[in-house]
Design an enzyme around this catalytic site. Structure first.
Site, short mmCIF file in Angstrom:
data_model
loop_
_atom_site.label_atom_id
_atom_site.label_comp_id
_atom_site.label_asym_id
_atom_site.label_seq_id
_atom_site.Cartn_x
_atom_site.Cartn_y
_atom_site.Cartn_z
N ASP A 16 20.09 -3.24 -48.11
CA ASP A 16 18.94 -2.55 -47.54
C ASP A 16 19.43 -1.31 -46.81
O ASP A 16 19.53 -1.28 -45.58
CB ASP A 16 18.21 -3.50 -46.58
CG ASP A 16 16.84 -2.99 -46.18
OD1 ASP A 16 16.36 -2.01 -46.80
OD2 ASP A 16 16.24 -3.56 -45.25
N GLU A 95 10.35 4.05 -53.17
CA GLU A 95 9.03 3.86 -52.56
C GLU A 95 8.05 4.99 -52.86
O GLU A 95 8.40 6.17 -52.81
CB GLU A 95 9.20 3.72 -51.04
CG GLU A 95 7.94 3.24 -50.34
CD GLU A 95 8.26 2.23 -49.25
OE1 GLU A 95 7.33 1.87 -48.52
OE2 GLU A 95 9.41 1.78 -49.14
N LYS A 131 8.33 0.73 -55.22
CA LYS A 131 7.87 0.05 -54.00
C LYS A 131 6.50 0.57 -53.59
O LYS A 131 6.28 1.77 -53.47
CB LYS A 131 8.86 0.28 -52.85
CG LYS A 131 10.13 -0.54 -52.96
CD LYS A 131 11.07 -0.27 -51.81
CE LYS A 131 10.68 -1.04 -50.57
NZ LYS A 131 11.69 -0.88 -49.49
N THR A 155 5.84 -4.21 -51.02
CA THR A 155 6.51 -4.25 -49.73
C THR A 155 5.48 -4.38 -48.60
O THR A 155 4.28 -4.44 -48.84
CB THR A 155 7.39 -2.98 -49.57
OG1 THR A 155 8.16 -3.09 -48.39
CG2 THR A 155 6.55 -1.72 -49.52
N PHE A 177 8.39 -9.45 -45.04
CA PHE A 177 9.17 -8.89 -43.94
C PHE A 177 9.39 -9.91 -42.83
O PHE A 177 8.54 -10.06 -41.95
CB PHE A 177 8.46 -7.65 -43.38
CG PHE A 177 8.76 -6.38 -44.14
CD1 PHE A 177 9.05 -6.39 -45.48
CD2 PHE A 177 8.74 -5.16 -43.47
CE1 PHE A 177 9.32 -5.21 -46.18
CE2 PHE A 177 9.01 -3.98 -44.14
CZ PHE A 177 9.30 -4.00 -45.50
#
Length: 318
Positions: A16, A95, A131, A155, A177
């Site tokens: 990440d 993303e 994403k 996400t 998350f």
């Protein structure tokens, strides 16, 4: 073996980060990026060539300043992703602009643009996960893209409601998350810490994992946004876990025995009934979850704020 090496035997480990050196050091299978990570990396001189390349590309295409800025931002994301794919063997997540989170058509168009930019750089779409925020509109966009063979990573996911519509939509992967759920409950309860074994973020991912496996969904579960190594340890066995360099280092330097906590073949007494959610049911179920509602909105705002900051840096170079 250290904990990281043991984890890699039972879970796909994903880096990440947007920092190439960290990715090289920990040898993950995949990597994920987001606007915040790219913003952080953009301040490092070693990444300036990627920014300069994106600026030159956008200038050459012409158009208005706004059009050039938009294209430059997309190209910058693709530049980072392309370089990361020289390090990781499988996939990178890129993303879509979070300001499009409530616009299905614009999200689809932006995803197609990113995939085309990757193709122009010699990267096939099979190596990319787009994403998208786990709003209703985001999930609907991802459904369209999946049918085109463009795989997606949904996400900012904080609830079973979001997970269910993603699975029903045939989405490739979701990123619940953990750490942000932990943050919300820590503040709500007025405590300094919640043990990993009782962590609401860990419990959320565990429930989603078991729900998917119980009902045979193929959507991959990738726990994300960790605050401490204990959360990762409690989710050993999850399909994938995306982990920051700091926590990867900690796991790599820690010896001990890692126990597989999540197993598709051993769901215990899990008995959540199967649900099917239309738009109204989804919005109501999400609304009833104060944490998920607040963290989804906050996450979109924070990513959008970092995009604006990055645009300000890029604008000066255009």
């Amino acid at each position: 073996m250290n904990l990281l090496d043991q984890l890699k035997t039972m879970t796909v480990v994903v880096a990440d980060t947007g920092d190439f050196e960290s990715i090289k050091a920990f040898k993950p299978r995949d990597a994920t990026t987001n606007p915040s990570l790219i913003l952080a990396a953009s301040g490092n001189a070693k990444y300036q060539p990627l920014i300069d390349s994106a600026v030159s590309f956008a200038r050459a295409k012409g158009g208005s300043k706004r059009e050039q800025l938009s294209l430059c931002m997309d190209k910058l994301s693709v530049n980072f992703g392309t370089e990361i794919l020289k390090i990781v063997p499988q996939r990178v997540s890129t993303e879509v602009d979070s300001r499009l989170s409530f616009n299905t058509e614009a999200t689809v168009a932006k995803a197609r643009q990113l995939i085309q930019l990757y193709a122009d750089s010699g990267v096939p779409k099979e190596k990319i996960l787009i994403k998208i925020a786990s709003t209703w509109e985001g999930v609907k966009a991802a459904e369209v893209l999946e049918k085109e063979g463009i795989h997606c990573n949904l996400t900012l996911l904080f609830s079973l409601a979001q997970a269910i519509v993603c699975a029903e939509g045939g989405i490739q992967l979701i990123s619940p998350f953990v750490g942000r759920i932990y943050d919300w409950y820590k503040k709500d309860l007025g405590v300094d810490d919640i043990p990993a074994t009782e962590d609401p973020g860990v419990k959320s991912v565990t429930e989603i994992f078991k729900y998917y496996k119980k009902y045979g969904y193929k959507t991959e579960v990738m726990g994300a946004s960790f605050r401490k190594a204990g959360e990762i340890i409690e989710l050993a066995g999850c399909d994938l876990l995306t982990i920051s360099p700091t926590l990867l280092k900690e796991l790599g330097e820690t010896d001990g025995t890692l126990v597989k906590k999540l197993d598709a073949n051993d769901l215990g007494d899990y008995n959540q009934p199967k649900l099917s959610l239309d738009e109204n049911a989804f919005r109501w179920m999400l609304n009833e979850d104060a944490m998920a509602t607040e963290k989804l909105a906050e996450g979109i705002r924070k990513f959008a704020a970092d995009i604006v900051k990055l645009e300000a840096i890029i604008s000066k170079k255009l």
